[in-house]
Design an enzyme around this catalytic site. Structure first.
Site, PDB file in Angstrom:
ATOM      1  N   GLU A 252       0.871  -1.185   0.000  1.00 19.80           N
ATOM      2  CA  GLU A 252       0.000   0.000   0.000  1.00 19.80           C
ATOM      3  C   GLU A 252       0.898   1.222   0.000  1.00 19.80           C
ATOM      4  O   GLU A 252       1.579   1.509   0.983  1.00 19.80           O
ATOM      5  CB  GLU A 252      -0.911  -0.014   1.233  1.00 19.80           C
ATOM      6  CG  GLU A 252      -2.109   0.910   1.090  1.00 19.80           C
ATOM      7  CD  GLU A 252      -1.898   2.254   1.760  1.00 19.80           C
ATOM      8  OE1 GLU A 252      -1.569   3.211   1.025  1.00 19.80           O
ATOM      9  OE2 GLU A 252      -2.044   2.351   2.974  1.00 19.80           O
ATOM     10  N   CYS A 286      -2.247   9.048   3.374  1.00 22.69           N
ATOM     11  CA  CYS A 286      -2.025   8.519   2.030  1.00 22.69           C
ATOM     12  C   CYS A 286      -3.247   8.715   1.150  1.00 22.69           C
ATOM     13  O   CYS A 286      -3.117   8.951  -0.046  1.00 22.69           O
ATOM     14  CB  CYS A 286      -1.648   7.042   2.110  1.00 22.69           C
ATOM     15  SG  CYS A 286      -2.850   6.023   2.985  1.00 22.69           S
TER      16      CYS A 286
END
Length: 506
Positions: A252, A286
């Site tokens: 990720e 993020c």
């Protein structure tokens, strides 16, 4: 998501290593030492993985109900010690108490979801054998991988890794966790409380601390899978390290998430969401909002609302501050470079500017008229900045949003076209008329595409990431027509083909 990982390139900024191979985690608000932690060597990491492999056997044998009981006890302990946990997160990251509490609420919710759903998702179930193998019974179940290595980030040091840790544990694996060198105390707190709640299962959840070399050692220590959260360049290095042993990875990585505001949007709600999505946690998310594409008919109103709201926010270390500092010192240089490039290329700051950058704090910065090829648009900034771009309509906004290789999450505001526009976005997750709603829902998978990585945490998919499917068939009775033998004869095959045409050819 920007984070130090197995290269160790930012390790000198977080602490000074002493002669006994320990390092200090620091409060980014004050520079004060929060705690000291060991620098675990490659030998230490291998020993931790070996111990985890031994412990994994008994943990897997507990079954779903047995593991659920232990994980429920851990969850309840975390709730009881939430204030202590919150204070530690705030100390190591600098984030406000309310932001840390919000993070921990999500942690607890995800632990609860993983334990409640592991049996349903991963447990043994019957599968139809199909036409040809009608005389067999078939079943499918998902078995634990063994030992999972988790490399976590500093910006959400509990919530993000828990999306791997809790799901891996619920699936029956042992876990070795390497937290960021900026937040080692958070990782140690998690492992320590798990050990208190499941004292008879020592070794099931362990933490190794250190810098990039420790993370690299975890990738090469013989784990059965690595779950990594961090920057895209570091994610590629993790994949390369794991490729040597064909260790599977879940990656990720970064994002440059866009918010689309259509001409029929609730502009007031969209503006509030943009400010929150771009600036909370000092923009260190993020899947936070970094780009906004707003349809021309509502652009003036939207920019005015964003400007008024963002200008009221103030960073600081005091309890009533809107948000905290930039946790990783080197990130301030990135933020400054992006803002400078945007201004040099003709962009305008309608809130803040270069003078807003006063390490370790950065005040909100809202930019307009920024070229699409500027660094502030194409690269992850990871700070409390927003780039707002006028577009003729929402479709053009979607086209520009999809122009980058990043594809983590996104948001759409529209009263009538929300889901239609969401489906057109090239990313793993989209919130309609909200921001980041997908991250707060344990049942939904979280992850991206392209340079934002691959694999999923959370939800059914997140549980399956930490298990391997095993298919089993069992002969129930002898078939009248059996084409799976050399004694079959041509007549048998003709009958089977005729049956297939009858059943599936219409």
């Amino acid at each position: 998501m920007t984070q130090t990982a197995p290269t160790g390139s930012d390790s000198a900024e977080s602490a000074v290593v002493d002669a006994e191979a320990r390092f200090a985690s620091l409060d980014p608000r004050t520079g004060e030492v929060v705690g000291h932690h060991p620098v675990h060597t490659a030998e230490d990491v291998r020993a931790a993985v070996l111990a985890a492999r031994s412990a994994a056997v008994g943990w897997a044998e507990l079954g779903f109900d047995g593991r659920r009981a232990r994980l429920d006890a851990w969850r309840k302990l975390l709730v009881r010690r939430l204030d202590e946990f919150q204070a530690l997160i705030s100390s190591e990251t600098g984030k406000s108490a309310d932001d840390a509490r919000t993070e921990l609420t999500l942690v607890i919710d995800h632990v609860h979801w993983a334990t409640r759903n592991a049996s349903r998702v991963l447990g043994k179930r019957r599968v139809s054998p199909g036409m040809l193998m009608y005389n067999h019974a078939a079943s499918l179940e998902y078995k634990p991988l063994g030992v999972v290595g988790v490399i976590g980030p500093w910006n959400y040091p509990a919530f993000t890794p828990m999306g791997s840790i809790a799901y891996a544990l619920a699936a029956g694996n042992a876990v070795v966790f390497k937290p960021s060198e900026f937040t080692p105390g958070v990782g140690e707190f998690m492992a320590r409380t798990f050990g208190e709640a499941a004292a008879e299962h020592a070794g099931v959840f362990q933490v190794v601390t250190g810098f990039g070399e420790t993370g690299a050692a975890l990738c090469q220590a013989g784990v059965d899978k690595v779950a990594f959260t961090g920057s895209t360049p570091t994610g590629k290095k993790v994949m390369a390290a794991c490729a040597e042993s064909l260790t599977p990875v879940l990656v990720e990585c970064g994002g440059k998430d866009a918010l689309i505001v259509a001409d029929d949007a609730d502009v007031k709600a969209a503006a509030a969401a943009a400010v929150w999505g771009g600036i909370f946690n000092a923009g260190q998310s993020c899947a936070g909002v970094e780009r906004v594409y707003v349809a021309e008919p509502v652009a003036d109103e939207f920019i005015e609302l964003v400007t008024k709201q963002a200008a009221k926010l103030r960073p600081g270390g005091e309890p009533n501050a809107s948000f905290g500092p930039i946790t990783m010192p080197r990130q301030v240089e990135v933020i400054q470079a992006h803002v400078q490039d945007a201004l040099d290329r003709g962009g305008r700051a309608v809130v803040g500017g270069l003078d807003s950058i006063r390490p370790p704090y950065v005040e909100p910065i809202v930019l307009v008229d920024v070229p699409e090829d500027s660094r502030a648009v194409t690269e992850e900034t990871f700070g409390p900045t927003l780039v707002i771009t006028r577009v003729p309509d929402a479709d053009e906004g979607v086209r520009l949003a999809n122009a980058l290789r990043y594809g983590l999450g996104g948001s759409v505001f529209s009263r009538t076209r929300g889901e239609e526009l969401a489906r057109k976005m090239h990313c793993g997750m989209v919130s309609v008329n909200a921001v980041l709603a997908f991250a707060a829902m344990p049942g939904l998978p979280f992850g991206g595409i392209g340079d934002s990585g691959f694999g999923r945490i959370h939800g059914d998919d997140g549980l399956r990431e930490f298990a391997t499917p095993q298919a089993v068939t069992r002969l129930r009775f002898r078939a009248l027509l059996n084409p799976m033998t050399y004694d079959r004869g041509t007549r048998t095959v003709r009958h089977v083909v005729r049956l297939a045409r009858l059943l599936y050819g219409r």
